[in-house]
Design an enzyme around this catalytic site. Structure first.
Site, PDB file in Angstrom:
ATOM      1  N   ASN A   9       0.866  -1.178   0.000  1.00  0.00           N
ATOM      2  CA  ASN A   9       0.000   0.000   0.000  1.00  0.00           C
ATOM      3  C   ASN A   9       0.903   1.228   0.000  1.00  0.00           C
ATOM      4  O   ASN A   9       1.497   1.569   1.027  1.00  0.00           O
ATOM      5  CB  ASN A   9      -0.883  -0.028   1.264  1.00  0.00           C
ATOM      6  N   LYS A  11       0.128   4.267  -0.280  1.00  0.00           N
ATOM      7  CA  LYS A  11      -0.522   5.456   0.290  1.00  0.00           C
ATOM      8  C   LYS A  11      -0.269   6.674  -0.640  1.00  0.00           C
ATOM      9  O   LYS A  11      -0.145   6.501  -1.838  1.00  0.00           O
ATOM     10  CB  LYS A  11      -0.039   5.718   1.715  1.00  0.00           C
ATOM     11  N   HIS A  97      -9.381   0.848   4.917  1.00  0.00           N
ATOM     12  CA  HIS A  97      -8.106   1.115   5.600  1.00  0.00           C
ATOM     13  C   HIS A  97      -8.370   2.053   6.782  1.00  0.00           C
ATOM     14  O   HIS A  97      -9.213   2.946   6.698  1.00  0.00           O
ATOM     15  CB  HIS A  97      -7.107   1.730   4.621  1.00  0.00           C
ATOM     16  N   GLU A  99      -6.876   4.541   7.837  1.00  0.00           N
ATOM     17  CA  GLU A  99      -6.739   5.977   7.536  1.00  0.00           C
ATOM     18  C   GLU A  99      -8.014   6.509   6.878  1.00  0.00           C
ATOM     19  O   GLU A  99      -8.396   7.660   7.079  1.00  0.00           O
ATOM     20  CB  GLU A  99      -5.496   6.210   6.661  1.00  0.00           C
ATOM     21  N   GLU A 169      -5.301  -5.231  10.480  1.00  0.00           N
ATOM     22  CA  GLU A 169      -4.284  -4.200  10.688  1.00  0.00           C
ATOM     23  C   GLU A 169      -4.563  -3.486  12.003  1.00  0.00           C
ATOM     24  O   GLU A 169      -5.353  -2.531  12.035  1.00  0.00           O
ATOM     25  CB  GLU A 169      -4.325  -3.184   9.544  1.00  0.00           C
ATOM     26  N   GLY A 175       2.379   2.139  10.794  1.00  0.00           N
ATOM     27  CA  GLY A 175       3.296   3.267  10.647  1.00  0.00           C
ATOM     28  C   GLY A 175       3.946   3.703  11.953  1.00  0.00           C
ATOM     29  O   GLY A 175       4.546   4.770  12.028  1.00  0.00           O
ATOM     30  N   SER A 215       3.478  -2.221  10.379  1.00  0.00           N
ATOM     31  CA  SER A 215       4.939  -2.194  10.578  1.00  0.00           C
ATOM     32  C   SER A 215       5.607  -3.525  10.277  1.00  0.00           C
ATOM     33  O   SER A 215       6.548  -3.945  10.961  1.00  0.00           O
ATOM     34  CB  SER A 215       5.280  -1.720  12.001  1.00  0.00           C
TER      35      SER A 215
END
Ligand code: PEP
Length: 255
Positions: A9, A11, A97, A99, A169, A175, A215
């Site tokens: 991904n 992003k 996701h 985000e 996730e 991240g 991560s």
């Protein structure tokens, strides 16, 4: 046997030329070292999809988008539909996701709507779920993921589930450099698989690919991938570096 997948991904990273270059070098790498036993997917920004699609020659790198619109077409300025994504040659789309859930307030019912549109357009969906740090700490993480899956996916018919990949996730690991332990990943993946088994039966549950994301990097990938219900990874930061991403795919091949 379940399909093993490593998906990158990207992003909102990489301008167009940089994206074409990274995709071409991955394509070259996987044309020489086929990822046998694992499917490799890259998910660049929307505007890269068509150009990258035309340049992928090896047949060993598939393409996905990171999001799609919640409507099929029409007056929705700035949106990109599932049909448009499919028309570039992309085969996958990431939906849900964290985000998107947190910065753009995408809730479970909207994500279900996007999932249905994507499936109807012929895309396969990488559906993300995962708890935030407070939910990990207060012990509600199994319940949180159950709700996300039940509301986001369980309205689907059994035949639609065949085109779903789930990515677990944990948001606290995305991240941040923090990673779920292989045991934490395994117990959640098993929980997800059992939820799917209860709703859709054993055949669909056993064939469901469940990815870990958060991560994941070359140094921890093989430990996480060695767990029986972890079928690969959704990789953020490390997917932007060719050597890291290819090392993660190599770790998947060895499981
Ligand atoms: C992601 O955003 O899907 C992700 C897993 O990111 P990272 O690998 O950077 O934690």
């Amino acid at each position: 046997m379940r399909k093993k997948i490593v998906a990158g991904n990207w992003k909102m990273n990489m301008n167009y030329d940089e994206g074409l270059e990274l995709a071409a070098s991955l394509d070259q790498y996987f044309s020489e070292k086929a990822p046998s036993g694992a499917e490799v997917i890259i998910c660049p920004p929307f505007i890269h999809l068509a150009g990258i699609s035309q340049n992928l020659k090896s047949g060993n790198v598939a393409l996905g988008a990171q999001n799609c619109a919640s409507e099929a077409s029409g007056a929705f300025t700035g949106e990109v539909s599932a049909d448009m994504i499919r028309s570039t040659g992309a085969e996958y789309v990431i939906i849900g996701h964290s985000e998107r859930r947190s910065y753009y307030n995408e809730d479970d019912s909207l994500l279900n709507k996007k999932t249905v549109l994507a499936l109807n357009s012929g895309l396969k969906v990488i559906f993300c779920c995962g708890e935030i740090k407070e939910e990990r700490e207060d012990g509600s993480y199994f319940e949180v993921v159950k709700r996300q899956i039940e509301k986001g996916l369980f309205p689907l018919a059994a035949k639609e589930m065949k085109n779903i990949i789930i990515a677990y996730e944990p948001v606290w690991a995305i991240g941040t450099g923090l990673t779920a332990t292989p045991d934490q990943a395994q117990e959640m993946h098993l929980h997800i698989r059992e939820l799917v088994r209860e709703k859709y039966g054993t055949e669909i549950a056993d064939k469901l690919t469940i990815l870990y994301g958060g991560s994941c990097k070359p140094s921890n990938a093989s430990d996480i991938f060695s767990r029986p219900d972890v079928d690969g990874g959704l990789i953020g930061g490390a997917s932007l570096k060719k050597d890291d991403f290819t090392a993660i795919v190599e770790a998947m091949k060895q499981t």
